[in-house]
Design a protein around this motif. Structure first.
Motif, PDB file in Angstrom:
ATOM      1  N   MET A   1       0.844  -1.190   0.000  1.00 11.11           N
ATOM      2  CA  MET A   1       0.000   0.000   0.000  1.00 11.11           C
ATOM      3  C   MET A   1       0.883   1.245   0.000  1.00 11.11           C
ATOM      4  O   MET A   1       1.906   1.303   0.666  1.00 11.11           O
ATOM      5  N   SER A   2       0.487   2.243  -0.775  1.00 14.31           N
ATOM      6  CA  SER A   2       1.270   3.464  -0.918  1.00 14.31           C
ATOM      7  C   SER A   2       1.323   4.279   0.376  1.00 14.31           C
ATOM      8  O   SER A   2       0.306   4.494   1.035  1.00 14.31           O
ATOM      9  N   GLU A   3       2.529   4.727   0.724  1.00 15.52           N
ATOM     10  CA  GLU A   3       2.681   5.615   1.883  1.00 15.52           C
ATOM     11  C   GLU A   3       1.952   6.927   1.637  1.00 15.52           C
ATOM     12  O   GLU A   3       1.415   7.529   2.564  1.00 15.52           O
ATOM     13  N   LEU A   4       1.950   7.359   0.373  1.00 16.55           N
ATOM     14  CA  LEU A   4       1.244   8.595   0.024  1.00 16.55           C
ATOM     15  C   LEU A   4      -0.243   8.486   0.353  1.00 16.55           C
ATOM     16  O   LEU A   4      -0.855   9.435   0.841  1.00 16.55           O
ATOM     17  N   ALA A   5      -0.820   7.306   0.084  1.00 19.96           N
ATOM     18  CA  ALA A   5      -2.248   7.102   0.353  1.00 19.96           C
ATOM     19  C   ALA A   5      -2.524   7.164   1.852  1.00 19.96           C
ATOM     20  O   ALA A   5      -3.510   7.766   2.293  1.00 19.96           O
TER      21      ALA A   5
ATOM     22  N   PRO B   1      -6.789   2.250  -4.773  1.00 17.70           N
ATOM     23  CA  PRO B   1      -6.122   0.963  -5.017  1.00 17.70           C
ATOM     24  C   PRO B   1      -4.703   0.973  -4.465  1.00 17.70           C
ATOM     25  O   PRO B   1      -4.152   2.029  -4.137  1.00 17.70           O
ATOM     26  N   VAL B   2      -4.074  -0.197  -4.405  1.00 13.57           N
ATOM     27  CA  VAL B   2      -2.736  -0.304  -3.808  1.00 13.57           C
ATOM     28  C   VAL B   2      -1.704   0.523  -4.574  1.00 13.57           C
ATOM     29  O   VAL B   2      -0.735   1.004  -3.987  1.00 13.57           O
ATOM     30  N   ASN B   3      -1.913   0.713  -5.894  1.00 15.79           N
ATOM     31  CA  ASN B   3      -0.937   1.482  -6.668  1.00 15.79           C
ATOM     32  C   ASN B   3      -1.369   2.935  -6.881  1.00 15.79           C
ATOM     33  O   ASN B   3      -0.839   3.629  -7.742  1.00 15.79           O
ATOM     34  N   TYR B   4      -2.370   3.403  -6.107  1.00 14.23           N
ATOM     35  CA  TYR B   4      -2.718   4.822  -6.088  1.00 14.23           C
ATOM     36  C   TYR B   4      -1.536   5.610  -5.520  1.00 14.23           C
ATOM     37  O   TYR B   4      -0.842   5.119  -4.623  1.00 14.23           O
ATOM     38  N   PRO B   5      -1.210   6.804  -6.018  1.00 11.60           N
ATOM     39  CA  PRO B   5      -1.972   7.613  -6.977  1.00 11.60           C
ATOM     40  C   PRO B   5      -1.582   7.413  -8.437  1.00 11.60           C
ATOM     41  O   PRO B   5      -1.983   8.195  -9.297  1.00 11.60           O
ATOM     42  N   SER B   6      -0.791   6.358  -8.737  1.00 13.14           N
ATOM     43  CA  SER B   6      -0.482   6.083 -10.141  1.00 13.14           C
ATOM     44  C   SER B   6      -1.709   5.563 -10.877  1.00 13.14           C
ATOM     45  O   SER B   6      -1.764   5.583 -12.106  1.00 13.14           O
ATOM     46  N   THR B   7      -2.672   5.065 -10.115  1.00 15.28           N
ATOM     47  CA  THR B   7      -3.950   4.598 -10.654  1.00 15.28           C
ATOM     48  C   THR B   7      -5.070   5.463 -10.080  1.00 15.28           C
ATOM     49  O   THR B   7      -5.015   5.862  -8.916  1.00 15.28           O
ATOM     50  N   LEU B   8      -6.073   5.742 -10.898  1.00 14.78           N
ATOM     51  CA  LEU B   8      -7.189   6.565 -10.438  1.00 14.78           C
ATOM     52  C   LEU B   8      -7.976   5.874  -9.331  1.00 14.78           C
ATOM     53  O   LEU B   8      -8.081   4.642  -9.314  1.00 14.78           O
ATOM     54  N   PRO B   9      -8.546   6.632  -8.411  1.00 16.50           N
ATOM     55  CA  PRO B   9      -9.392   6.028  -7.382  1.00 16.50           C
ATOM     56  C   PRO B   9     -10.751   5.645  -7.960  1.00 16.50           C
ATOM     57  O   PRO B   9     -11.167   6.184  -8.993  1.00 16.50           O
ATOM     58  N   ASP B  10     -11.422   4.700  -7.327  1.00 18.40           N
ATOM     59  CA  ASP B  10     -12.837   4.455  -7.610  1.00 18.40           C
ATOM     60  C   ASP B  10     -13.630   5.438  -6.764  1.00 18.40           C
ATOM     61  O   ASP B  10     -13.302   5.668  -5.595  1.00 18.40           O
ATOM     62  N   ILE B  11     -14.670   6.015  -7.339  1.00 20.58           N
ATOM     63  CA  ILE B  11     -15.460   7.019  -6.633  1.00 20.58           C
ATOM     64  C   ILE B  11     -16.940   6.671  -6.747  1.00 20.58           C
ATOM     65  O   ILE B  11     -17.418   6.279  -7.807  1.00 20.58           O
ATOM     66  N   SER B  12     -17.653   6.806  -5.634  1.00 23.80           N
ATOM     67  CA  SER B  12     -19.112   6.637  -5.627  1.00 23.80           C
ATOM     68  C   SER B  12     -19.717   7.872  -4.977  1.00 23.80           C
ATOM     69  O   SER B  12     -19.197   8.374  -3.984  1.00 23.80           O
TER      70      SER B  12
ATOM     71  N   GLU C   1     -13.051  12.936 -14.218  1.00 26.49           N
ATOM     72  CA  GLU C   1     -12.369  13.774 -15.211  1.00 26.49           C
ATOM     73  C   GLU C   1     -11.282  14.607 -14.537  1.00 26.49           C
ATOM     74  O   GLU C   1     -10.158  14.726 -15.040  1.00 26.49           O
ATOM     75  N   GLN C   2     -11.636  15.189 -13.397  1.00 22.19           N
ATOM     76  CA  GLN C   2     -10.668  15.992 -12.653  1.00 22.19           C
ATOM     77  C   GLN C   2      -9.522  15.132 -12.136  1.00 22.19           C
ATOM     78  O   GLN C   2      -8.366  15.558 -12.126  1.00 22.19           O
ATOM     79  N   ALA C   3      -9.857  13.909 -11.718  1.00 24.61           N
ATOM     80  CA  ALA C   3      -8.837  13.014 -11.160  1.00 24.61           C
ATOM     81  C   ALA C   3      -7.737  12.728 -12.178  1.00 24.61           C
ATOM     82  O   ALA C   3      -6.554  12.617 -11.821  1.00 24.61           O
ATOM     83  N   LYS C   4      -8.106  12.627 -13.459  1.00 29.65           N
ATOM     84  CA  LYS C   4      -7.117  12.345 -14.505  1.00 29.65           C
ATOM     85  C   LYS C   4      -6.059  13.450 -14.588  1.00 29.65           C
ATOM     86  O   LYS C   4      -4.925  13.209 -15.004  1.00 29.65           O
ATOM     87  N   MET C   5      -6.449  14.654 -14.195  1.00 32.78           N
ATOM     88  CA  MET C   5      -5.514  15.781 -14.240  1.00 32.78           C
ATOM     89  C   MET C   5      -4.513  15.734 -13.079  1.00 32.78           C
ATOM     90  O   MET C   5      -3.511  16.454 -13.084  1.00 32.78           O
ATOM     91  N   HIS C   6      -4.816  14.922 -12.060  1.00 35.48           N
ATOM     92  CA  HIS C   6      -3.957  14.843 -10.873  1.00 35.48           C
ATOM     93  C   HIS C   6      -3.249  13.498 -10.753  1.00 35.48           C
ATOM     94  O   HIS C   6      -2.728  13.173  -9.681  1.00 35.48           O
ATOM     95  N   LEU C   7      -3.268  12.713 -11.841  1.00 37.18           N
ATOM     96  CA  LEU C   7      -2.679  11.374 -11.792  1.00 37.18           C
ATOM     97  C   LEU C   7      -1.226  11.431 -11.311  1.00 37.18           C
ATOM     98  O   LEU C   7      -0.471  12.322 -11.697  1.00 37.18           O
ATOM     99  N   SER C   8      -0.870  10.502 -10.463  1.00 35.19           N
ATOM    100  CA  SER C   8       0.465  10.359  -9.863  1.00 35.19           C
ATOM    101  C   SER C   8       0.711  11.294  -8.679  1.00 35.19           C
ATOM    102  O   SER C   8       1.826  11.365  -8.168  1.00 35.19           O
ATOM    103  N   GLU C   9      -0.331  11.997  -8.232  1.00 28.56           N
ATOM    104  CA  GLU C   9      -0.189  12.821  -7.034  1.00 28.56           C
ATOM    105  C   GLU C   9      -1.447  12.681  -6.179  1.00 28.56           C
ATOM    106  O   GLU C   9      -2.532  12.429  -6.700  1.00 28.56           O
TER     107      GLU C   9
END
Length: 266
Positions: free
Chosen positions: A1-5, A58-69, A89-97
């Motif tokens: 799991m990412s430390e960033l997450a 996900p475990v590889n977030y923020p390299s992968t987009l989150p699931d949102i409900s 759409e906004q999340a794609k602009m912040h990918l990897s952070e």
């Protein structure tokens, strides 16, 4: 799991520290983090809209987009879906952070415009004739049944309806929990719901045939790209909650499970 997450979750818990504002639902080394943020936003007419935003990192977030409900008692299901789409759409602009706080701030500032745009699109769609309307796509339905007295007959009926309507999915038993998860054309999903609610599918305490009155529609939504399609309809029994959870996770439905299944155990 990412430390960033983990760091981001800690920061969010500190920012949204009011009661019920931030609720951690699951933290797993293999499946990531699932949590809910609840915020109040001013909408078009300066009325408060309570938004419940469920994030699965996900475990590889923020390299992968989150699931949102997205859920709200003040918005329609279609409006909630529009809010979700805009957030992705906004999340794609912040990918990897780390992005969750930025997404929350964005929707707080732009909700009224998203809702206004949603209403415009809805009005435009209603002017289209049936002949020119676009395909509804594949939809998904999650139902909760309170009980089955005539279990064998009930199962056969559900299997027949699913077959007749070309629906795939699962009829799932785990302890006292009974769930029906269906995928298929939106019109066929609607037809199934009508059959489920209007047919004498079970028996009452005296053994007489009766309609299903103890049913809850937990979720009805369009199948997204991250969701896997079921190839057939199957009846399955699970001995533990973990087994049931793995069924959902295999189908890319981790968020759906976290949001709707654990509360049924309370």
């Amino acid at each position: 799991m990412s430390e960033l997450a983990l760091e981001e979750l800690s920061a969010l818990a500190a920012i949204y520290c009011e009661p019920d504002a931030c609720e951690v639902l699951a933290v797993s080394e293999t499946h990531g983090i699932t949590f809910r943020i609840q915020i109040s936003v001013k909408e078009l007419l300066d009325t408060d809209v309570l938004l419940k935003l469920l994030f699965h990192l996900p475990v590889n977030y923020p390299s992968t987009l989150p699931d949102i409900s997205v859920n709200s008692d003040q918005l329609t299901r279609a409006q909630c879906m529009d809010v979700k789409d805009k957030l992705l759409e906004q999340a794609k602009m912040h990918l990897s952070e780390p992005m969750v706080h930025d997404l929350i701030l964005w929707i707080q500032q732009h909700l009224k415009y998203v809702i206004k745009q949603s209403a415009t699109v809805c009005n435009e769609k209603t002017t289209l004739s049936k002949g020119t309307s676009t395909e509804d796509g594949i939809w998904m339905l999650l139902l909760h049944l309170d009980h089955m007295r005539a279990k064998a007959k009930y199962i056969k009926t559900v299997e027949k309806w699913a077959s007749d309507l070309r629906l795939t999915g699962r009829l799932m038993f785990m302890g006292k929990i009974i769930l029906i998860l269906l995928q298929g054309d939106k019109s066929n999903i609607k037809e199934y719901l009508i059959l489920q609610k209007t047919s004498k599918v079970d028996v009452d305490s005296s053994g007489k045939k009766c309609k299903e009155k103890m049913i809850s529609v937990l979720c009805e939504t369009k199948v997204q790209s991250q969701h896997k399609r079921f190839q057939m309809f199957e009846v399955k029994e699970y001995s533990t909650l973990d087994e049931l959870q793995k069924e959902f996770e295999t189908a890319g439905l981790t968020t759906l499970f976290s949001e709707f299944v654990p509360p049924l155990l309370k």
